[in-house]
Design an enzyme around this catalytic site. Sequence first.
Site, PDB file in Angstrom:
ATOM      1  N   GLU A 189     -15.269  -9.569  11.467  1.00 51.79           N
ATOM      2  CA  GLU A 189     -15.521  -8.157  11.749  1.00 51.79           C
ATOM      3  C   GLU A 189     -16.909  -7.907  12.331  1.00 51.79           C
ATOM      4  O   GLU A 189     -17.067  -7.069  13.213  1.00 51.79           O
ATOM      5  CB  GLU A 189     -15.343  -7.322  10.468  1.00 51.79           C
ATOM      6  CG  GLU A 189     -13.914  -7.241   9.979  1.00 51.79           C
ATOM      7  CD  GLU A 189     -13.718  -6.174   8.923  1.00 51.79           C
ATOM      8  OE1 GLU A 189     -14.674  -5.404   8.649  1.00 51.79           O
ATOM      9  OE2 GLU A 189     -12.612  -6.099   8.368  1.00 51.79           O
ATOM     10  N   GLU A 220      -4.412   2.469  -2.670  1.00 52.79           N
ATOM     11  CA  GLU A 220      -5.137   1.229  -2.955  1.00 52.79           C
ATOM     12  C   GLU A 220      -5.031   0.927  -4.446  1.00 52.79           C
ATOM     13  O   GLU A 220      -5.733   1.517  -5.267  1.00 52.79           O
ATOM     14  CB  GLU A 220      -6.609   1.353  -2.551  1.00 52.79           C
ATOM     15  CG  GLU A 220      -6.847   1.404  -1.066  1.00 52.79           C
ATOM     16  CD  GLU A 220      -6.629   0.058  -0.375  1.00 52.79           C
ATOM     17  OE1 GLU A 220      -6.134  -0.886  -1.025  1.00 52.79           O
ATOM     18  OE2 GLU A 220      -6.954  -0.033   0.822  1.00 52.79           O
ATOM     19  N   HIS A 256      -8.484  -8.477   2.213  1.00 55.34           N
ATOM     20  CA  HIS A 256      -7.587  -9.156   1.277  1.00 55.34           C
ATOM     21  C   HIS A 256      -7.552 -10.650   1.582  1.00 55.34           C
ATOM     22  O   HIS A 256      -7.379 -11.025   2.749  1.00 55.34           O
ATOM     23  CB  HIS A 256      -6.166  -8.607   1.404  1.00 55.34           C
ATOM     24  CG  HIS A 256      -6.087  -7.110   1.349  1.00 55.34           C
ATOM     25  ND1 HIS A 256      -6.133  -6.329   2.493  1.00 55.34           N
ATOM     26  CD2 HIS A 256      -5.974  -6.265   0.310  1.00 55.34           C
ATOM     27  CE1 HIS A 256      -6.052  -5.048   2.130  1.00 55.34           C
ATOM     28  NE2 HIS A 256      -5.958  -4.985   0.815  1.00 55.34           N
ATOM     29  N   TRP A 315     -12.449   4.228  -1.873  1.00 54.08           N
ATOM     30  CA  TRP A 315     -12.879   3.220  -2.841  1.00 54.08           C
ATOM     31  C   TRP A 315     -14.379   2.951  -2.829  1.00 54.08           C
ATOM     32  O   TRP A 315     -14.883   2.220  -3.677  1.00 54.08           O
ATOM     33  CB  TRP A 315     -12.145   1.906  -2.559  1.00 54.08           C
ATOM     34  CG  TRP A 315     -12.423   1.338  -1.196  1.00 54.08           C
ATOM     35  CD1 TRP A 315     -13.458   0.514  -0.829  1.00 54.08           C
ATOM     36  CD2 TRP A 315     -11.669   1.559   0.002  1.00 54.08           C
ATOM     37  NE1 TRP A 315     -13.393   0.220   0.517  1.00 54.08           N
ATOM     38  CE2 TRP A 315     -12.305   0.845   1.052  1.00 54.08           C
ATOM     39  CE3 TRP A 315     -10.499   2.289   0.281  1.00 54.08           C
ATOM     40  CZ2 TRP A 315     -11.813   0.845   2.355  1.00 54.08           C
ATOM     41  CZ3 TRP A 315     -10.016   2.295   1.585  1.00 54.08           C
ATOM     42  CH2 TRP A 315     -10.667   1.583   2.607  1.00 54.08           C
ATOM     43  N   HIS A 363       0.803  -1.223   0.000  1.00 53.38           N
ATOM     44  CA  HIS A 363       0.000   0.000   0.000  1.00 53.38           C
ATOM     45  C   HIS A 363       0.839   1.279   0.000  1.00 53.38           C
ATOM     46  O   HIS A 363       0.282   2.376  -0.049  1.00 53.38           O
ATOM     47  CB  HIS A 363      -0.937   0.007   1.214  1.00 53.38           C
ATOM     48  CG  HIS A 363      -2.026  -1.008   1.137  1.00 53.38           C
ATOM     49  ND1 HIS A 363      -1.875  -2.314   1.564  1.00 53.38           N
ATOM     50  CD2 HIS A 363      -3.303  -0.927   0.662  1.00 53.38           C
ATOM     51  CE1 HIS A 363      -3.002  -2.968   1.374  1.00 53.38           C
ATOM     52  NE2 HIS A 363      -3.883  -2.163   0.827  1.00 53.38           N
ATOM     53  N   GLU A 399      -5.857  -2.050  -6.427  1.00 54.38           N
ATOM     54  CA  GLU A 399      -6.513  -3.312  -6.131  1.00 54.38           C
ATOM     55  C   GLU A 399      -7.256  -3.890  -7.329  1.00 54.38           C
ATOM     56  O   GLU A 399      -7.858  -3.166  -8.128  1.00 54.38           O
ATOM     57  CB  GLU A 399      -7.488  -3.145  -4.958  1.00 54.38           C
ATOM     58  CG  GLU A 399      -6.771  -2.840  -3.653  1.00 54.38           C
ATOM     59  CD  GLU A 399      -7.658  -2.913  -2.439  1.00 54.38           C
ATOM     60  OE1 GLU A 399      -7.130  -3.226  -1.350  1.00 54.38           O
ATOM     61  OE2 GLU A 399      -8.861  -2.647  -2.564  1.00 54.38           O
ATOM     62  N   TYR A 418      -8.920  -0.715  -9.555  1.00 57.44           N
ATOM     63  CA  TYR A 418      -8.850   0.723  -9.329  1.00 57.44           C
ATOM     64  C   TYR A 418      -7.529   1.114  -8.674  1.00 57.44           C
ATOM     65  O   TYR A 418      -6.790   0.272  -8.160  1.00 57.44           O
ATOM     66  CB  TYR A 418     -10.024   1.210  -8.466  1.00 57.44           C
ATOM     67  CG  TYR A 418     -10.217   0.451  -7.181  1.00 57.44           C
ATOM     68  CD1 TYR A 418      -9.411   0.674  -6.071  1.00 57.44           C
ATOM     69  CD2 TYR A 418     -11.236  -0.489  -7.065  1.00 57.44           C
ATOM     70  CE1 TYR A 418      -9.593  -0.013  -4.884  1.00 57.44           C
ATOM     71  CE2 TYR A 418     -11.433  -1.189  -5.893  1.00 57.44           C
ATOM     72  CZ  TYR A 418     -10.603  -0.941  -4.810  1.00 57.44           C
ATOM     73  OH  TYR A 418     -10.790  -1.639  -3.642  1.00 57.44           O
ATOM     74  N   HIS A 469      -2.790  -5.665  -6.107  1.00 59.74           N
ATOM     75  CA  HIS A 469      -2.993  -6.867  -5.306  1.00 59.74           C
ATOM     76  C   HIS A 469      -4.476  -7.234  -5.260  1.00 59.74           C
ATOM     77  O   HIS A 469      -5.350  -6.425  -5.571  1.00 59.74           O
ATOM     78  CB  HIS A 469      -2.450  -6.672  -3.883  1.00 59.74           C
ATOM     79  CG  HIS A 469      -3.055  -5.516  -3.154  1.00 59.74           C
ATOM     80  ND1 HIS A 469      -2.588  -4.221  -3.278  1.00 59.74           N
ATOM     81  CD2 HIS A 469      -4.089  -5.456  -2.291  1.00 59.74           C
ATOM     82  CE1 HIS A 469      -3.312  -3.419  -2.522  1.00 59.74           C
ATOM     83  NE2 HIS A 469      -4.239  -4.134  -1.915  1.00 59.74           N
ATOM     84  N   CYS A 478     -14.568  -5.314   3.775  1.00 63.35           N
ATOM     85  CA  CYS A 478     -13.596  -5.411   2.697  1.00 63.35           C
ATOM     86  C   CYS A 478     -12.268  -5.871   3.275  1.00 63.35           C
ATOM     87  O   CYS A 478     -12.034  -5.766   4.478  1.00 63.35           O
ATOM     88  CB  CYS A 478     -13.436  -4.093   1.949  1.00 63.35           C
ATOM     89  SG  CYS A 478     -13.005  -2.688   2.981  1.00 63.35           S
TER      90      CYS A 478
END
Length: 203
Positions: free
Chosen positions: A109, A136, A91, A181, A47, A138, A125, A54, A89
């Site tokens: 979460e 970001e 990874h 995002w 990042h 991604e 993006y 990624h 959101c």
Amino acid sequence: MPITPANGASAETAAPSAPSGSADPIMLELVDEDGTTIGTAEKLSAHLAPGRLHRAFSVFLFDDRGRLLLQRRALGKYHSPGVWSNTCCGHPYPGEPPFVAAARRTGEELGVAPVLLREAGTVRYNHPDPASGLVEQEYNHLFAGLVRATPRPDPEEIGEIAFVTPDELEKLRDEGPFSAWFMTVLDAARPAVRELTGTAAGW
């Protein structure tokens, strides 16, 4: 607009929050423009400007009234703290299917398991975060689904949650900051969201 503070309850259905050896750095999958894995990188390094492309995922969960579940990211997060964003959101771990990662992280979460979760496309993006200087870059796998259980957010991850209609979302966007995002992933997921919620919901 109902807003619920995070209450510190642990997730009911969460898988382990990290691979074995959780003290090890968190690794992400680096991908090419087609989404093919080409290597790995440590999370923070991926990042740092200008960012390294990624794999990521974004989840949009709705209640039976067609309201979108938003989360406000906890103030202690190193990236985009205190801003509103989509339901969940994150990874995937290297080698972890994005669908599995999305379901796992939603449980970790929010302390709930979706009653339905399905693919909603992908989007690529490049969004710098002005506050942190992080970027970001991604290739994001999108998922949309339904939730009926009461969320029990992890306060280390989430400061607040809210179920919102499209009109309430617009009002909230006027009042406070959202993740860089958010609109990109929401717009990309809209066809699947409309199929899921019905056109009457207004998404």
